[in-house]
Design an enzyme around this catalytic site. Sequence first.
Site, PDB file in Angstrom:
ATOM      1  N   LYS A 274       0.886  -1.219   0.072  1.00  8.96           N
ATOM      2  CA  LYS A 274       0.090   0.031  -0.074  1.00  8.96           C
ATOM      3  C   LYS A 274       0.889   1.149  -0.051  1.00  8.96           C
ATOM      4  CE  LYS A 274      -4.040  -2.014   2.125  1.00  8.96           C
ATOM      5  NZ  LYS A 274      -5.091  -1.780   3.148  1.00  8.96           N
TER       6      LYS A 274
ATOM      7  N   TYR B 258     -12.339  -1.864  -4.337  1.00  9.19           N
ATOM      8  CA  TYR B 258     -13.074  -1.888  -2.980  1.00  9.19           C
ATOM      9  C   TYR B 258     -14.598  -1.907  -2.722  1.00  9.19           C
ATOM     10  CZ  TYR B 258      -8.338  -1.858  -0.519  1.00  9.19           C
ATOM     11  OH  TYR B 258      -7.260  -2.377   0.097  1.00  9.19           O
TER      12      TYR B 258
ATOM     13  N   PHE C  93     -15.748   3.213   6.648  1.00  3.74           N
ATOM     14  CA  PHE C  93     -14.306   3.449   6.234  1.00  3.74           C
ATOM     15  C   PHE C  93     -13.934   3.406   4.882  1.00  3.74           C
ATOM     16  CE2 PHE C  93     -14.515  -1.293   7.081  1.00  3.74           C
ATOM     17  CZ  PHE C  93     -14.013  -1.692   5.781  1.00  3.74           C
TER      18      PHE C  93
ATOM     19  N   ARG D 241      -2.560 -14.664   3.864  1.00  8.82           N
ATOM     20  CA  ARG D 241      -3.348 -13.934   5.072  1.00  8.82           C
ATOM     21  C   ARG D 241      -2.653 -14.276   6.253  1.00  8.82           C
ATOM     22  NH1 ARG D 241      -7.336 -11.012   3.547  1.00  8.82           N
ATOM     23  NH2 ARG D 241      -8.395 -10.781   5.450  1.00  8.82           N
TER      24      ARG D 241
ATOM     25  N   THR E 148      -5.900  -7.196  10.175  1.00  9.54           N
ATOM     26  CA  THR E 148      -6.049  -5.998   9.494  1.00  9.54           C
ATOM     27  C   THR E 148      -5.468  -4.773  10.672  1.00  9.54           C
ATOM     28  OG1 THR E 148      -7.955  -6.651   8.588  1.00  9.54           O
ATOM     29  CG2 THR E 148      -7.484  -4.341   8.879  1.00  9.54           C
TER      30      THR E 148
ATOM     31  N   ARG F 228       2.116  -6.798   8.926  1.00 12.92           N
ATOM     32  CA  ARG F 228       1.603  -5.853   9.613  1.00 12.92           C
ATOM     33  C   ARG F 228       2.145  -5.715  11.011  1.00 12.92           C
ATOM     34  NH1 ARG F 228      -4.389  -7.331   7.216  1.00 12.92           N
ATOM     35  NH2 ARG F 228      -4.350  -5.984   5.187  1.00 12.92           N
TER      36      ARG F 228
ATOM     37  N   ASN G 202      -2.145   0.191   6.735  1.00 13.70           N
ATOM     38  CA  ASN G 202      -1.824  -1.152   7.297  1.00 13.70           C
ATOM     39  C   ASN G 202      -0.925  -1.911   6.285  1.00 13.70           C
ATOM     40  OD1 ASN G 202      -3.622  -1.808   5.482  1.00 13.70           O
ATOM     41  ND2 ASN G 202      -4.879  -3.259   6.935  1.00 13.70           N
TER      42      ASN G 202
ATOM     43  N   HIS H 149      -2.460  -5.062   1.370  1.00 18.17           N
ATOM     44  CA  HIS H 149      -3.617  -5.985   1.305  1.00 18.17           C
ATOM     45  C   HIS H 149      -3.593  -7.414   0.662  1.00 18.17           C
ATOM     46  CE1 HIS H 149      -7.572  -6.491  -0.368  1.00 18.17           C
ATOM     47  NE2 HIS H 149      -7.224  -7.078  -1.510  1.00 18.17           N
TER      48      HIS H 149
ATOM     49  N   GLU I 141      -9.408  -9.980  -8.113  1.00 19.29           N
ATOM     50  CA  GLU I 141      -8.290  -9.151  -7.889  1.00 19.29           C
ATOM     51  C   GLU I 141      -7.093  -9.198  -8.648  1.00 19.29           C
ATOM     52  OE1 GLU I 141      -7.988  -9.027  -3.543  1.00 19.29           O
ATOM     53  OE2 GLU I 141      -9.918  -8.212  -3.321  1.00 19.29           O
TER      54      GLU I 141
HETATM   55  P1  CMP Z   1      -7.546  -4.379   3.111  1.00 22.82           P
HETATM   56  O1  CMP Z   1      -7.063  -5.816   3.222  1.00 22.82           O
HETATM   57  O2  CMP Z   1      -6.759  -3.465   1.985  1.00 22.82           O
HETATM   58  O3  CMP Z   1      -8.999  -4.415   2.873  1.00 22.82           O
HETATM   59  C1  CMP Z   1     -10.003  -3.192   3.349  1.00 22.82           C
HETATM   60  C2  CMP Z   1      -9.365  -2.205   4.178  1.00 22.82           C
HETATM   61  O4  CMP Z   1      -9.981  -1.343   4.863  1.00 22.82           O
HETATM   62  C3  CMP Z   1      -8.348  -2.798   5.220  1.00 22.82           C
HETATM   63  O5  CMP Z   1      -7.332  -3.724   4.615  1.00 22.82           O
HETATM   64  C4  CMP Z   1      -8.135  -1.735   5.761  1.00 22.82           C
HETATM   65  O6  CMP Z   1      -6.793  -1.064   5.606  1.00 22.82           O
HETATM   66  C5  CMP Z   1      -9.227  -0.852   5.872  1.00 22.82           C
HETATM   67  N1  CMP Z   1      -9.959  -0.456   6.880  1.00 22.82           N
HETATM   68  C6  CMP Z   1     -10.128   0.651   7.709  1.00 22.82           C
HETATM   69  N2  CMP Z   1     -10.736   0.594   8.788  1.00 22.82           N
HETATM   70  C7  CMP Z   1     -11.315  -0.550   8.810  1.00 22.82           C
HETATM   71  C8  CMP Z   1     -12.143  -1.392   9.626  1.00 22.82           C
HETATM   72  N3  CMP Z   1     -12.861  -0.729  10.664  1.00 22.82           N
HETATM   73  N4  CMP Z   1     -12.334  -2.522   9.360  1.00 22.82           N
HETATM   74  C9  CMP Z   1     -11.891  -3.280   8.169  1.00 22.82           C
HETATM   75  N5  CMP Z   1     -11.046  -2.864   7.370  1.00 22.82           N
HETATM   76  C10 CMP Z   1     -10.661  -1.228   7.608  1.00 22.82           C
END
Ligand code: CMP
Length: 138
Positions: free
Chosen positions: A8, A48, A56, A84, A90, A101, A111, A114, A125
């Site tokens: 990211k 997304y 968010f 994962r 996350t 992470r 974070n 992805h 994707e």
């Molecule tokens: P990602 O795996 O890219 O998929 C969705 C993204 O939304 C997640 O990682 C986070 O970076 C972002 N995000 C921000 N806030 C939240 C939240 N409360 N719960 C889940 N994802 C979040």
Amino acid sequence: MLTLAIIKPDAVAAGKAGKVLAHHEQSGFTIRAATFIRLTTGQAEAFYAVHRDRPFFRPLVTFMTSGPCMPLALDRDDAVLKLREVIGATDPKEAAPGTVRALLAESKERNAIHASDSEDSARREVGFFFADAALINT
Ligand code: CMP
């Protein structure tokens, strides 16, 4: 089996992309395709789309378009599940020690990486960023 990772904008801007790539290679993934792209708002919204009703969503799109990122198609057995595991939860505060992470992410929003969350998502994707012809056979 393939899965999609995106290094990211926070990790790219902080000069951590190489560390993330090394972590993936050391975890048994083969890089089948890689690119470097600054997403447009439309591209981030489409990628997304599953989160479009979440609170968010708008900050996520703003963050993902804030600078270049690096989508990667990664290959290994059980790739979706393994990636994962390697990246961790996350929220870096909840991520297991030694995960990407836990080591490199700043916050739940910023974070570092992805990863596709299912085999169906991985197919969609990987196809979002890479045509079949761009995938290198090794
Ligand atoms: P990602 O795996 O890219 O998929 C969705 C993204 O939304 C997640 O990682 C986070 O970076 C972002 N995000 C921000 N806030 C939240 C939240 N409360 N719960 C889940 N994802 C979040």
